[in-house]
Design a protein around this motif. Structure first.
Motif, PDB file in Angstrom:
ATOM      1  N   VAL A 196       0.886  -1.156   0.000  1.00 47.49           N
ATOM      2  CA  VAL A 196       0.000   0.000   0.000  1.00 47.49           C
ATOM      3  C   VAL A 196       0.922   1.204   0.000  1.00 47.49           C
ATOM      4  N   ARG A 197       1.135   1.763  -1.174  1.00 46.57           N
ATOM      5  CA  ARG A 197       2.193   2.732  -1.348  1.00 46.57           C
ATOM      6  C   ARG A 197       2.028   3.950  -0.462  1.00 46.57           C
ATOM      7  N   SER A 198       0.821   4.419  -0.286  1.00 51.95           N
ATOM      8  CA  SER A 198       0.645   5.655   0.470  1.00 51.95           C
ATOM      9  C   SER A 198       0.978   5.479   1.943  1.00 51.95           C
ATOM     10  N   SER A 199       0.973   4.237   2.454  1.00 53.02           N
ATOM     11  CA  SER A 199       1.224   4.044   3.874  1.00 53.02           C
ATOM     12  C   SER A 199       2.653   3.613   4.179  1.00 53.02           C
ATOM     13  N   LEU A 200       3.468   3.408   3.174  1.00 54.01           N
ATOM     14  CA  LEU A 200       4.841   2.967   3.412  1.00 54.01           C
ATOM     15  C   LEU A 200       5.830   4.049   2.999  1.00 54.01           C
ATOM     16  N   ASP A 201       6.350   4.764   3.991  1.00 54.59           N
ATOM     17  CA  ASP A 201       7.389   5.743   3.688  1.00 54.59           C
ATOM     18  C   ASP A 201       8.725   5.014   3.538  1.00 54.59           C
ATOM     19  N   TRP A 202       9.778   5.746   3.241  1.00 58.23           N
ATOM     20  CA  TRP A 202      11.071   5.126   2.975  1.00 58.23           C
ATOM     21  C   TRP A 202      11.613   4.387   4.201  1.00 58.23           C
ATOM     22  N   ASP A 203      11.539   5.012   5.376  1.00 55.25           N
ATOM     23  CA  ASP A 203      12.051   4.358   6.584  1.00 55.25           C
ATOM     24  C   ASP A 203      11.294   3.066   6.873  1.00 55.25           C
ATOM     25  N   SER A 204       9.994   3.046   6.632  1.00 59.37           N
ATOM     26  CA  SER A 204       9.207   1.824   6.834  1.00 59.37           C
ATOM     27  C   SER A 204       9.675   0.728   5.889  1.00 59.37           C
ATOM     28  N   ARG A 205       9.921   1.086   4.648  1.00 61.07           N
ATOM     29  CA  ARG A 205      10.377   0.093   3.672  1.00 61.07           C
ATOM     30  C   ARG A 205      11.758  -0.447   4.045  1.00 61.07           C
ATOM     31  N   LEU A 206      12.618   0.435   4.562  1.00 61.33           N
ATOM     32  CA  LEU A 206      13.932  -0.024   5.004  1.00 61.33           C
ATOM     33  C   LEU A 206      13.814  -0.989   6.185  1.00 61.33           C
ATOM     34  N   ARG A 207      12.957  -0.671   7.137  1.00 65.08           N
ATOM     35  CA  ARG A 207      12.776  -1.571   8.296  1.00 65.08           C
ATOM     36  C   ARG A 207      12.227  -2.929   7.853  1.00 65.08           C
TER      37      ARG A 207
END
Length: 198
Positions: free
Chosen positions: A8-19
């Motif tokens: 869900v692209r709108s809910s995943l910022d860059w830091d979330s994707r890295l984690r």
């Protein structure tokens, strides 16, 4: 309560994707280190990654898929995740798990599914990413939602390079998962801490 990873692209910022990437990498490396290095997951995909309370990816479905599902192992694999050398799950290896992790990184970077269907044509995510990078249009790979965050281009390129190494066509050219963990943790913005990953 853990939540399943959905792109869900709108809910995943860059830091979330890295984690998510860090936690999933740690989990796969942990699996690969068990039983003298004989354990293989064999079915790494986004729907088998859950988030812990700190937002780190956690690996699920280790060994349960073949026990619980009467469908043949090869039918359980989702198009786009299977490493080129794997005919079915019985042939899965550490290298094929690494390939699957590379596909997961591409999903996190692009916001696309591993096998997109557009106008009755199946587009393989790994082939698409490789072709775009080969044409030196690397910026075209990244999810437009990520482009609104300032000063992360270098980190996205670092993750893309890790994904390309993981999804190398020849299994022997892929890195070991312990090395992938180190590289993902070196991407500077995230405080990796010691969050649980397995």
């Amino acid at each position: 309560m853990q939540a399943e990873v959905r792109m869900v692209r709108s809910s995943l910022d860059w830091d979330s994707r890295l984690r998510i990437a860090i936690g999933a990498a740690r989990g796969i490396a942990h699996i690969h280190a068990q039983i003298g290095g004989k354990l293989i997951h064999g079915n790494i995909k986004a729907s088998n990654i859950f988030l812990n309370s700190q937002g780190y990816g956690c690996i699920s479905d280790i060994g349960l898929a073949t026990l619980m599902n009467p469908i043949s192992p090869s039918a359980m694999r989702i198009a786009g995740y299977r490493a080129p050398e794997v005919i079915d799950n019985r042939k899965a290896t550490h290298a094929s798990d690494v390939y699957n992790f590379g596909v997961l990184l591409f999903e996190l970077l692009t916001g696309k599914s591993p096998a997109n269907t557009r106008s009755e044509e199946v587009v393989n995510l790994v082939r698409w990413v490789n072709s775009v990078v080969r044409e030196e249009w690397t910026a075209e790979v990244f999810d437009v939602e990520l482009l609104r965050y300032p000063n992360i281009e270098e980190e996205m390129v670092e993750m893309l390079q890790i994904g390309l190494a993981c999804a190398a066509r020849i299994p022997d050219h892929r890195p070991k998962m312990r090395d992938v963990v180190r590289k993902v943790e070196e991407i500077p913005r995230v405080n990796t801490g010691n969050g649980p990953s397995n």
